[in-house]
Design an enzyme around this catalytic site. Structure first.
Site, PDB file in Angstrom:
ATOM      1  N   CYS A  95       0.709  -1.494   0.234  1.00 60.03           N
ATOM      2  CA  CYS A  95      -0.205   0.009  -0.106  1.00 60.03           C
ATOM      3  C   CYS A  95       0.487   0.763  -0.325  1.00 60.03           C
ATOM      4  O   CYS A  95       1.609   1.717  -1.099  1.00 60.03           O
ATOM      5  CB  CYS A  95      -0.845  -0.188   0.925  1.00 60.03           C
ATOM      6  N   HIS A 193      -3.423  -5.694   2.416  1.00 60.67           N
ATOM      7  CA  HIS A 193      -3.641  -5.904   3.536  1.00 60.67           C
ATOM      8  C   HIS A 193      -5.062  -7.649   3.625  1.00 60.67           C
ATOM      9  O   HIS A 193      -5.041  -7.825   3.343  1.00 60.67           O
ATOM     10  CB  HIS A 193      -4.623  -4.839   4.656  1.00 60.67           C
TER      11      HIS A 193
HETATM   12  N1  GLN Z   1      -1.860   7.202   1.432  1.00 64.20           N
HETATM   13  C1  GLN Z   1      -1.812   6.001   0.636  1.00 64.20           C
HETATM   14  C2  GLN Z   1      -2.987   6.396  -0.121  1.00 64.20           C
HETATM   15  O1  GLN Z   1      -4.601   6.680   0.662  1.00 64.20           O
HETATM   16  C3  GLN Z   1      -1.991   4.939   1.476  1.00 64.20           C
HETATM   17  C4  GLN Z   1      -2.877   4.395   2.183  1.00 64.20           C
HETATM   18  C5  GLN Z   1      -2.691   2.827   2.307  1.00 64.20           C
HETATM   19  O2  GLN Z   1      -1.588   2.858   3.037  1.00 64.20           O
HETATM   20  N2  GLN Z   1      -3.575   2.435   3.048  1.00 64.20           N
HETATM   21  O3  GLN Z   1      -3.333   5.669  -1.494  1.00 64.20           O
END
Ligand code: GLN
Length: 239
Positions: A95, A193
């Site tokens: 992510c 995740h």
């Molecule tokens: N900040 C990044 C986004 O919103 C990653 C989000 C995350 O790691 N859940 O795309």
């Protein structure tokens, strides 16, 4: 990092990027290595400390926009991860961590922020947040079963010619173009995740096999399989 013979895992910046239980990826790798008799040492690397270059597998997780920007700046300045990858280390980036591996990603106002350029990808902010369960069929070259996990991100990712899509989505958004994640060399990036490696132990074993340089003996995956079956059955029609 003491023993030369142990598999060295480096969990990057838990003080900045540790949302959604991504640390579980380190636990799954530790457990699956140890069940095969491979000793493991895990370093929880704080963002104030230098990145050791001698790790075998580097892990980085998801996070909010500001800690993500800070993490990217510190990793760029440090250079240790880039050197580790250049000498062939394995990496799983999830992510925010996935976006940081690319050339640029979108900051909190959508402004482009420089990443590490270890993956030939660029991320920007999408029109809406991508949230929910994801199921995706993995690139046939990797010979892995369907990926399962959940996603929660604003960013979308464009893949360049230097990477291959990790998978094609059956449910969920992933990169935003029908693909999810990507890989190049021994780096795997994903929006998943779950933690990703608890939901997808075959992916954990692929990373371990890259790091140890040989195929791994099978182990009893009854509990992992139950979790996978339950999550996949919840979102996919029966085949
Ligand atoms: N900040 C990044 C986004 O919103 C990653 C989000 C995350 O790691 N859940 O795309």
């Amino acid at each position: 990092m003491q023993s030369e013979s142990a598999l060295r895992l480096v969990w990057i910046y838990p003080d900045l990027l540790s949302t959604y239980g991504d640390q579980g990826n380190a636990l799954v790798l530790e457990q699956r290595a140890q069940r095969r008799g491979i000793p493991v040492q895990t370093l929880h690397l704080r963002s104030s400390d230098p990145v050791p270059e001698g790790g075998d597998i580097y892990l980085i997780g998801g996070g909010e926009d500001r800690p993500q920007i800070l993490a990217a700046e510190r990793l760029r300045r440090d250079g240790g991860l880039q050197r580790a990858i250049a000498r062939g280390a394995t990496m799983l980036a999830v992510c925010a961590g996935y976006q940081i591996m690319g050339h640029t990603f979108g900051g909190e106002e959508g402004q482009p922020v420089a990443g590490l350029g270890l993956l030939d990808i660029e991320s920007g902010r999408g029109a809406q947040r991508s949230v929910g369960e994801l199921a995706a069929d993995v690139d046939a070259a990797l010979n892995l079963p369907t990926l399962t996990g959940f996603e929660n991100h604003m960013g979308l990712t464009r893949l360049g010619s230097g990477v291959r899509p990790l998978s094609r989505t059956r449910i969920g958004i992933g990169n935003g173009d029908g693909t999810e994640g990507c890989y190049a060399g021994r780096i795997v990036g994903t929006y998943l995740h779950g933690p990703a490696l608890a939901r997808n132990p075959a992916l954990a074993d692929l990373l371990l096999s890259w790091a140890v340089g040989s195929a791994l003996a099978p182990i009893d995956d009854t509990w992992f399989d139950r979790l996978r079956e339950e999550r996949l059955a919840a979102v996919l029609p029966p085949r």
